[in-house]
Design a protein around this motif. Structure first.
Motif, short mmCIF file in Angstrom:
data_model
loop_
_atom_site.label_atom_id
_atom_site.label_comp_id
_atom_site.label_asym_id
_atom_site.label_seq_id
_atom_site.Cartn_x
_atom_site.Cartn_y
_atom_site.Cartn_z
N ALA A 139 0.82 -1.21 0.00
CA ALA A 139 0.00 0.00 0.00
C ALA A 139 0.86 1.26 0.00
N LEU A 140 1.92 1.26 0.78
CA LEU A 140 2.82 2.41 0.82
C LEU A 140 3.43 2.66 -0.55
N ASN A 141 3.89 1.59 -1.20
CA ASN A 141 4.47 1.72 -2.53
C ASN A 141 3.44 2.29 -3.52
N ILE A 268 10.68 -0.73 -5.79
CA ILE A 268 10.32 0.51 -5.10
C ILE A 268 9.87 1.53 -6.14
N ALA A 269 8.85 2.31 -5.79
CA ALA A 269 8.31 3.32 -6.70
C ALA A 269 9.43 4.23 -7.21
N THR A 277 15.81 1.63 0.19
CA THR A 277 16.05 0.20 0.00
C THR A 277 14.78 -0.56 0.36
N HIS A 278 14.72 -1.83 -0.01
CA HIS A 278 13.58 -2.64 0.39
C HIS A 278 13.49 -2.76 1.91
N ARG A 281 11.96 0.38 3.31
CA ARG A 281 10.52 0.44 3.04
C ARG A 281 9.75 -0.49 3.96
N LEU A 282 10.27 -1.72 4.19
CA LEU A 282 9.58 -2.66 5.08
C LEU A 282 9.54 -2.12 6.51
N ALA A 283 10.65 -1.52 6.97
CA ALA A 283 10.67 -0.95 8.31
C ALA A 283 9.65 0.17 8.43
#
Length: 329
Positions: A139-141, A268-269, A277-278, A281-283
């Motif tokens: 959703a964030l992406n 990543i967008a 980094t991935h 983004r996950l954090a």
């Protein structure tokens, strides 16, 4: 099978054939120097993707791209698949021992994983809610891809887990008019819990600045296109597997100069790719889960040992289940 003191017996869910799943036992060795051993507390079914895996509907052309980070086996079957697991670190790096973590790992009771591939959970985040981390990352992406802003009129078509999380994030923009659009009137209560508006497709406001489509149906995509205003962006999040989709690109689609843009979490967008980094983004996705309103997305947990027999019911389109947590003994 002879098992040494350094090994453990794990139980894992495998997709074995169209509509067939089973729990298999396997021995896992002691973690290597860069690994930790994680004992699972909860995992969750990603209904959209795992329904396609369950039905054997991953197109041959996508066999490699659709591999989950730590899946085993090969498409179409058998595969150990999934990517939403929360557990605690049983052994490995001393600084991580006892920590609760999220990992993009299949449904399995215990596993080894590189310490760099886990995300630590905030102390205040309930582990059951933390299973939403992969969906929140998606959703964030998508929000980055769609680029909505304050005071925009934003419609999200499809009140599944990912669509609802996109609506939740957009609802934080000051002055934004955010509407979750779904054919199921019962989703109105979910929208209310998340702090956004709700409408059936026929009642949704048009002339939107941004429309996100996440219903997984061609009809939903047509609704998304209809709701878009002049030169607006329609972000397509649904993935249809091997299904051919017809989109309404006639009528006023071209005269309104609409932008139909795809979004997929594998990359990543572009707006953030040079800096993120991935792992970062996950954090960030994990940190965004600390709002208790998100518990509205969670069904009551079921036991892991019951998962194989409950899977058809969970993945049935009429079940009404959004996110199905699985509890491990």
């Amino acid at each position: 099978m002879a098992v040494s003191e350094s090994t453990d017996i794990a139980s894992a869910l495998w997709y074995c054939g169209p509509g067939q799943v089973e729990i298999r036992r396997e021995a896992i060795a002691a973690p290597k120097g860069n690994e930790v051993r994680v004992r699972t507390l909860y995992s969750a079914i990603s209904r959209g993707t795992e329904a396609l895996v369950f039905g054997g509907r991953i197109p041959r052309t996508e066999f490699e791209r659709m591999r989950a980070p730590f899946m085993a086996g090969d498409f179409p079957f058998p595969v150990k698949y999934g990517y939403a697991t929360v557990g605690w670190v049983e052994s490995g790096a001393e600084r991580l021992r006892g920590k609760r973590v999220f990992a993009l790992h299949p449904h399995q009771s215990v596993f080894n994983i590189a310490a760099s591939a886990i995300a630590e959970l905030p102390e205040a985040l309930p582990p059951q809610r933390a299973v939403l981390a992969a969906n929140m990352e998606t959703a964030l992406n998508a929000v980055w891809d769609a680029a909505p802003g304050p005071s925009d009129r934003i419609a999200i078509v499809g009140a599944g887990v990912v669509g609802s999380l996109v609506a939740f994030l957009c609802g934080h923009f000051p002055g934004a008019d955010v509407t979750l659009v779904d054919i199921n009137p019962r989703r109105a209560e979910l929208a209310k819990a998340l702090g956004v508006g709700f409408a059936r497709p026929a009642d949704a406001k048009g002339d939107c600045d941004v429309v996100v489509h996440a219903s997984g149906s061609p009809e939903g995509l047509c609704t998304a296109i209809e709701l878009a205003g002049e030169e607006a962006t329609v972000l397509e999040m649904s993935w249809y597997g091997d299904t051919t989709v017809t989109a309404m690109l006639g009528g006023s689609f071209h005269s309104r100069r609409l932008r139909l843009v795809s979004s997929q979490v594998g990359k990543i967008a572009p707006s953030h790719r040079p800096r993120w980094t991935h792992g970062r983004r996950l954090a960030a996705a994990v940190a965004l889960l600390q709002d208790p309103r998100l518990d509205a997305l969670l069904a009551p947990a079921i036991n892991f040992e019951d998962l194989a027999k409950r899977m058809p019911e969970i993945l049935d389109a009429g079940s009404g289940i959004l996110c199905q947590p699985i509890a491990y003994p």
